[in-house]
Every structure is written in C-alpha cells, then in structure tokens.
Design a protein around this motif. Structure first.
Motif, mmCIF file in Angstrom:
data_model
loop_
_atom_site.group_PDB
_atom_site.id
_atom_site.type_symbol
_atom_site.label_atom_id
_atom_site.label_comp_id
_atom_site.label_asym_id
_atom_site.label_seq_id
_atom_site.Cartn_x
_atom_site.Cartn_y
_atom_site.Cartn_z
ATOM 1 N N ARG A 169 0.853 -1.185 0.000
ATOM 2 C CA ARG A 169 0.000 0.000 0.000
ATOM 3 C C ARG A 169 0.894 1.244 0.000
ATOM 4 O O ARG A 169 2.074 1.189 0.364
ATOM 5 C CB ARG A 169 -0.968 0.031 1.180
ATOM 6 C CG ARG A 169 -0.341 0.124 2.568
ATOM 7 C CD ARG A 169 -1.206 0.950 3.549
ATOM 8 N NE ARG A 169 -1.197 2.354 3.191
ATOM 9 C CZ ARG A 169 -2.222 3.186 3.352
ATOM 10 N NH1 ARG A 169 -3.332 2.762 3.898
ATOM 11 N NH2 ARG A 169 -2.103 4.451 2.996
ATOM 12 N N LYS B 137 -2.993 11.934 -1.940
ATOM 13 C CA LYS B 137 -3.340 11.893 -0.518
ATOM 14 C C LYS B 137 -4.466 12.871 -0.176
ATOM 15 O O LYS B 137 -4.364 14.061 -0.463
ATOM 16 C CB LYS B 137 -2.119 12.274 0.336
ATOM 17 C CG LYS B 137 -0.986 11.262 0.317
ATOM 18 C CD LYS B 137 -1.409 9.861 0.732
ATOM 19 C CE LYS B 137 -2.007 9.759 2.122
ATOM 20 N NZ LYS B 137 -2.475 8.373 2.406
ATOM 21 N N PRO B 138 -5.511 12.375 0.473
ATOM 22 C CA PRO B 138 -6.584 13.263 0.927
ATOM 23 C C PRO B 138 -6.193 13.851 2.287
ATOM 24 O O PRO B 138 -6.278 13.174 3.301
ATOM 25 C CB PRO B 138 -7.776 12.306 1.070
ATOM 26 C CG PRO B 138 -7.157 10.976 1.404
ATOM 27 C CD PRO B 138 -5.750 10.972 0.863
ATOM 28 N N GLU C 180 -4.589 4.803 -3.558
ATOM 29 C CA GLU C 180 -5.846 5.558 -3.565
ATOM 30 C C GLU C 180 -6.046 6.383 -4.832
ATOM 31 O O GLU C 180 -5.107 6.955 -5.380
ATOM 32 C CB GLU C 180 -5.882 6.493 -2.331
ATOM 33 C CG GLU C 180 -7.172 7.309 -2.251
ATOM 34 C CD GLU C 180 -7.474 7.860 -0.858
ATOM 35 O OE1 GLU C 180 -6.779 7.501 0.113
ATOM 36 O OE2 GLU C 180 -8.432 8.658 -0.751
ATOM 37 N N GLN D 14 -7.890 2.027 -4.352
ATOM 38 C CA GLN D 14 -8.424 2.307 -3.011
ATOM 39 C C GLN D 14 -9.277 3.575 -3.061
ATOM 40 O O GLN D 14 -8.861 4.599 -3.602
ATOM 41 C CB GLN D 14 -7.245 2.493 -2.051
ATOM 42 C CG GLN D 14 -7.647 2.887 -0.637
ATOM 43 C CD GLN D 14 -6.418 3.017 0.269
ATOM 44 O OE1 GLN D 14 -5.414 2.319 0.088
ATOM 45 N NE2 GLN D 14 -6.493 3.909 1.238
ATOM 46 N N GLY E 261 -10.860 6.172 -0.519
ATOM 47 C CA GLY E 261 -10.695 6.556 0.873
ATOM 48 C C GLY E 261 -12.015 6.873 1.547
ATOM 49 O O GLY E 261 -13.040 7.107 0.888
ATOM 50 N N ARG F 280 -13.022 9.451 2.938
ATOM 51 C CA ARG F 280 -13.598 10.755 2.583
ATOM 52 C C ARG F 280 -14.317 10.749 1.254
ATOM 53 O O ARG F 280 -15.014 11.690 0.918
ATOM 54 C CB ARG F 280 -12.492 11.819 2.595
ATOM 55 C CG ARG F 280 -11.986 12.103 3.999
ATOM 56 C CD ARG F 280 -10.558 12.646 3.985
ATOM 57 N NE ARG F 280 -10.011 12.688 5.341
ATOM 58 C CZ ARG F 280 -9.496 11.629 5.965
ATOM 59 N NH1 ARG F 280 -9.476 10.441 5.376
ATOM 60 N NH2 ARG F 280 -9.009 11.742 7.182
ATOM 61 N N LYS G 32 -13.269 1.946 1.299
ATOM 62 C CA LYS G 32 -13.183 2.148 2.746
ATOM 63 C C LYS G 32 -14.453 2.799 3.270
ATOM 64 O O LYS G 32 -15.057 3.627 2.588
ATOM 65 C CB LYS G 32 -11.939 2.989 3.082
ATOM 66 C CG LYS G 32 -10.647 2.286 2.630
ATOM 67 C CD LYS G 32 -9.399 2.981 3.094
ATOM 68 C CE LYS G 32 -9.010 2.552 4.492
ATOM 69 N NZ LYS G 32 -7.725 3.174 4.911
ATOM 70 N N ARG H 56 -12.475 0.841 8.790
ATOM 71 C CA ARG H 56 -11.275 1.606 9.181
ATOM 72 C C ARG H 56 -11.581 2.527 10.368
ATOM 73 O O ARG H 56 -10.837 3.455 10.647
ATOM 74 C CB ARG H 56 -10.706 2.386 7.996
ATOM 75 C CG ARG H 56 -11.701 3.141 7.174
ATOM 76 C CD ARG H 56 -12.205 4.430 7.766
ATOM 77 N NE ARG H 56 -11.220 5.490 7.666
ATOM 78 C CZ ARG H 56 -11.175 6.536 8.480
ATOM 79 N NH1 ARG H 56 -12.087 6.676 9.461
ATOM 80 N NH2 ARG H 56 -10.272 7.462 8.336
ATOM 81 N N HIS I 70 -5.667 3.108 10.739
ATOM 82 C CA HIS I 70 -6.535 4.288 10.821
ATOM 83 C C HIS I 70 -7.597 4.115 11.902
ATOM 84 O O HIS I 70 -8.100 5.093 12.448
ATOM 85 C CB HIS I 70 -7.164 4.595 9.460
ATOM 86 C CG HIS I 70 -6.142 5.055 8.463
ATOM 87 N ND1 HIS I 70 -5.395 4.167 7.722
ATOM 88 C CD2 HIS I 70 -5.694 6.287 8.134
ATOM 89 C CE1 HIS I 70 -4.549 4.841 6.964
ATOM 90 N NE2 HIS I 70 -4.699 6.125 7.196
ATOM 91 N N GLU J 292 -0.467 0.096 8.051
ATOM 92 C CA GLU J 292 0.607 1.031 7.728
ATOM 93 C C GLU J 292 1.921 0.612 8.400
ATOM 94 O O GLU J 292 1.973 0.321 9.597
ATOM 95 C CB GLU J 292 0.201 2.457 8.105
ATOM 96 C CG GLU J 292 -0.853 2.974 7.127
ATOM 97 C CD GLU J 292 -1.261 4.420 7.278
ATOM 98 O OE1 GLU J 292 -1.855 4.954 6.323
ATOM 99 O OE2 GLU J 292 -1.015 5.015 8.347
ATOM 100 N N ASP K 111 0.965 10.134 8.945
ATOM 101 C CA ASP K 111 0.532 8.986 9.759
ATOM 102 C C ASP K 111 1.669 8.181 10.410
ATOM 103 O O ASP K 111 1.532 6.956 10.609
ATOM 104 C CB ASP K 111 -0.381 8.063 8.937
ATOM 105 C CG ASP K 111 -1.779 8.673 8.743
ATOM 106 O OD1 ASP K 111 -2.084 9.697 9.390
ATOM 107 O OD2 ASP K 111 -2.558 8.124 7.949
HETATM 108 C C1 PEP Z 1 -5.065 5.913 4.008
HETATM 109 O O1 PEP Z 1 -5.284 4.707 3.776
HETATM 110 O O2 PEP Z 1 -3.911 6.396 4.145
HETATM 111 C C2 PEP Z 1 -6.233 6.791 4.237
HETATM 112 C C3 PEP Z 1 -6.183 8.088 3.935
HETATM 113 O O3 PEP Z 1 -7.256 6.129 4.791
HETATM 114 P P1 PEP Z 1 -8.777 6.597 5.106
HETATM 115 O O4 PEP Z 1 -9.347 6.968 3.771
HETATM 116 O O5 PEP Z 1 -9.394 5.369 5.693
HETATM 117 O O6 PEP Z 1 -8.702 7.742 6.070
#
Ligand code: PEP
Ligand code: MN
Length: 290
Positions: A71, A76-77, A109, A127, A129, A131, A152, A182, A217, A243, A254
């Motif tokens: 992963r 990145k969100p 993601e 993936q 996420g 959000r 997720k 998660r 998470h 992670e 993270d």
């Molecule tokens: C991630 O997997 O790093 C992540 C941003 O996860 P989540 O969407 O579950 O917050």
C-alpha cells in the motif's frame, strides 16, 4: 413465464452485493492472490509514497513479513491544503518499480474520477478513501475501471451506506469490490477513530463481498495495531491493510500509527497461529455453504 429460469426476491436495497443475491463469498484474484477465499491476505506499506528509497525499502520489508500487497498513497486526501498532497504520477511510477522489484501487488488511492484511468494504469487495486466513500461520480466511474476496488467505510457512514456505495460500483459494471472497516467517528478520543469491529461480522452476514480491516486508521496508535489486527483475524475478516514505515519517526503522514519494520515482522509472526485457526474455520464455512 417459461423463458424465465429463476426469479430471486431480494429485499435488501443493495441488490447485487446482498447475500440474498449470492450465497457464496466473492473471491477476487489479483496477480495470483485471492481475496475472499482460503488465504488471509495482508496489504501493508507506508501511508504515503515519499521517495524511491522509502517505498522500495517498505516493499522489501512487508514482502519479507508475508504481505501480498504494497500500500502507499500517491494521491493523498489531507485535512489541510498545506500538508503534503502526494507525489501523484511520480508516486505511481515508484510503486510500479517496487512491484517489479518484489512481485507484490499494488493498492493505492484514487481521489477523483478524472484520475481513475491514470491510477488504474499503474495499480492492481484502486483504493477509495473514507472521505470519498459517497463520491458518487467517482463510484460510477469505478464501474468501468477494469480493476478491483477497495472501498473504505466513510468516517460517519453506516454499514448500510457502505453497502449502497459498493452497489454503485457493482451496478455500474464492476463486481470486484472489497470492503474495508477503518473506524468511525465517535465521542471517544483515546483512539483516532472507533473501530466498529462488529461491523465485520455484520457485513459477512449481509454481503458476499470480501471485507478487510485497517487497524492503523482505526486506532491512530501503533501500540494498538497488533491487538486490533488479531481481533480482525478472529472475527473473520478476509485480510488487513496496515501502515508500516521503515522510519515512522520520519514519516510525512501517519507516522504515529505506522509500525516500524521490527514491529511489523513481530505482528505477522504473532498472527500466524490465529491465521491457522482462521483457515480451519474457512474450510468448515465453505463446506457448510456448499
Ligand atoms: C489511508 O489509507 O492512508 C487513508 C487516507 O485512509 P482513510 O481513507 O481510511 O482515512
Ligand atoms: Mn494513512
């Protein structure tokens, strides 16, 4: 009508993903690894792809520990627009390098329907996420992406809403969906999120789709990750997404919830006897299903 073979009444609003529609579990095979079958599948790696050395090192470490997928987010969100947003396509290229070096599958993601084709051209599993669980434009596009999707659970979403989101992807043409618990938002602050561990057992009753757990998470604290991972095995998840960072103290995102290489290896070794029991259970379950 004589031309109709079976008629199946499905009372759930999520028709295709319901257990009423399909009794036996959906198995999703990616690069020779089957999720939802007789193997407990671990996906692991850093939160974000940071640079070549970090991701190649991560890949070696997680492969050695027994993970089957790497992963790492290239998109990145982030809550703050001033935080690291990911290396984007450069990150995808590094993931591809890590795949070539180790043979691991890649899970990463995708945040926007605009990027689905790009991410699908590098990743083995896309993936979605927390959000974006209800980004319906994205979910519809995933119906045609030609790759399995790891969906997720949204941080304020119910199990039913998660299933309705999975239904979007399947109804738009892609039956390969893996669900992921998660953790959700509650009043509790000791953990980053509250892991709804029972949701995994509930999902296994409600849907035939594979379900995995993200203990990273769900807790936000590396010290809690191995215990929660064990709970995931015990409750019958199909796998984990965890992670792990070669140097968590230097992680761009993270770090606090990322295992270091030694902790990851120990967690994997400690899980082994539980995974053996899990496998015995799977054999019994599939015999009953038949
Ligand atoms: C991630 O997997 O790093 C992540 C941003 O996860 P989540 O969407 O579950 O917050
Ligand atoms: Mn993360």
């Amino acid at each position: 009508m004589p031309s109709v073979e079976p008629a199946v009444r499905i009372s759930a609003p999520y028709k295709f993903v319901s257990r009423e529609f399909r009794h036996s579990k959906t198995e999703i095979t990616v690069r020779g690894v089957t999720i939802g079958g007789s193997e407990f599948v671990v996906m692991a790696g850093p939160c974000s792809v940071e640079n070549e050395r970090q991701i190649l090192e991560s890949a070696e470490i997680v492969a050695r520990g027994g993970a089957k997928f790497l992963r790492g987010g290239a998109f990145k969100p982030r809550t703050s627009p001033y935080d690291f947003q990911g290396l984007e396509e450069e990150g995808l290229k590094l993931l591809d390098k890590a795949r070539k070096a180790t043979g691991l599958g890649i899970v990463t993601e995708v945040m926007s329907d605009r990027d689905v084709d790009l991410v699908a051209s590098y990743a083995d599993i896309l993936q979605i996420g927390a959000r974006n669980m209800q980004n319906f434009a994205l979910l519809k596009t995933l119906g045609k992406c030609g790759r399995p999707v790891l969906l997720k659970r949204g941080m304020s979403s119910t199990v039913k809403e998660l299933l309705m989101s999975a239904e979007y992807v399947v109804a738009h043409g892609n039956p390969q969906v893996i669900l992921c618990e998660r953790g959700i938002r509650t009043f509790e602050t000791v953990t980053r999120n509250t892991c709804d561990i029972a949701a995994i057992a509930a999902l296994n009753e409600l849907t035939h789709l594979p379900v995995i757990l993200d203990p990273s998470h769900a807790t936000g604290k590396r010290s809690l990750v191995p215990a929660l991972a064990r709970a995931g095995v015990a409750i019958g998840a199909d796998g984990l997404i965890v992670e792990m960072h070669p140097h968590p103290e230097k992680a761009i995102s993270d770090g606090a919830q990322s295992l270091d290489p030694v902790q990851f290896a120990k967690m994997m070794a400690d899980l082994a006897p539980y995974i053996d029991l899990w496998k015995q259970d799977r054999v019994t379950e599939s015999a009953v299903a038949v």
